[in-house]
Design an enzyme around this catalytic site. Structure first.
Site: not given
Length: 217
Positions: A45-48
């Site tokens: 997920s691109e939020n980390g």
């Protein structure tokens, strides 16, 4: 005809052993619930987050562990957390094998519009533009028509584009379609759905070759 879970279940069949997969907001987040137990997949997920698991059961949510859509998630053993710079380094470095996104519109040449409707307030594009610019394998999960019954598979997108010529496959509540130079190629029908119903719901060029099987759901 499929519901949202049915779409996610069919897309889960496209996930292969050893894949690193990014799941977009909406229907794509459900895919993690249907991946086979006998394969090893890392959801990013691109939020980390790397190593997302299925959604938590009610009462077992941890408000500090979320995906890019701010939904609570679970993590698998060995999962890791990192900053957005590292996350987008993975994406832009083409280390993600499969990207699964929702969409408002997809054009017959593979253009995708999934972030903005003019005149409506949005918080921003998020990571969608980076994902479609960097990924080589993009599957779209969406309903075949909008709430007004109008096709979302078009000759040309009418909404602001997220990416150009990037979509490879689309799974809707009616069908599985591949994006080809000649248009949308009908690969599978949803259970109980006819080819004529899919034709009527598709504005863009639809290629039908031979007998079209039902989805193996």
């Amino acid at each position: 005809m499929l519901d949202k879970n049915g779409i996610a279940k069919r897309i889960a069949q496209e996930v292969k052993d050893g894949y690193y997969v990014n799941l977009g907001i909406g229907i794509p987040t459900l895919v993690a619930n249907f991946v086979r137990d006998d394969i090893n997949v890392e959801f990013q997920s691109e939020n980390g987050v790397l190593g997302m698991g299925p959604f938590p059961f009610e009462g077992e949510e941890d408000a500090d562990i979320i995906n890019a859509g701010k939904q609570t998630i679970t993590t698998l053993p060995g999962a890791s957390f990192f900053d957005s710079a590292t996350s987008f380094g993975m994406i832009r470095g083409q280390h993600v094998d499969l990207t699964i996104l929702g969409a408002m519109e997809v054009a017959e040449n593979g253009d995708i519009a999934n972030w903005k409707i003019p005149g409506k307030m949005v918080k921003g594009m998020g990571g969608a533009m980076d994902l479609v610019a960097s990924a080589e394998n993009i599957i779209v999960a969406m309903m075949h028509t909008n709430r007004a019954g109008e096709s979302k598979l078009l000759k040309r997108c009418s909404l602001p584009l997220t990416g150009v010529g990037c979509v490879t496959k689309i799974v809707t509540n009616l069908a599985v379609l591949e994006v080809t130079p000649a248009g949308f190629k009908l690969v599978e029908r949803a259970p109980g759905v006819t080819v004529d119903e899919i034709k009527a719901a598709t504005e863009g060029r639809l290629i039908v070759e031979g007998t079209v099987p039902e989805m193996p759901i």
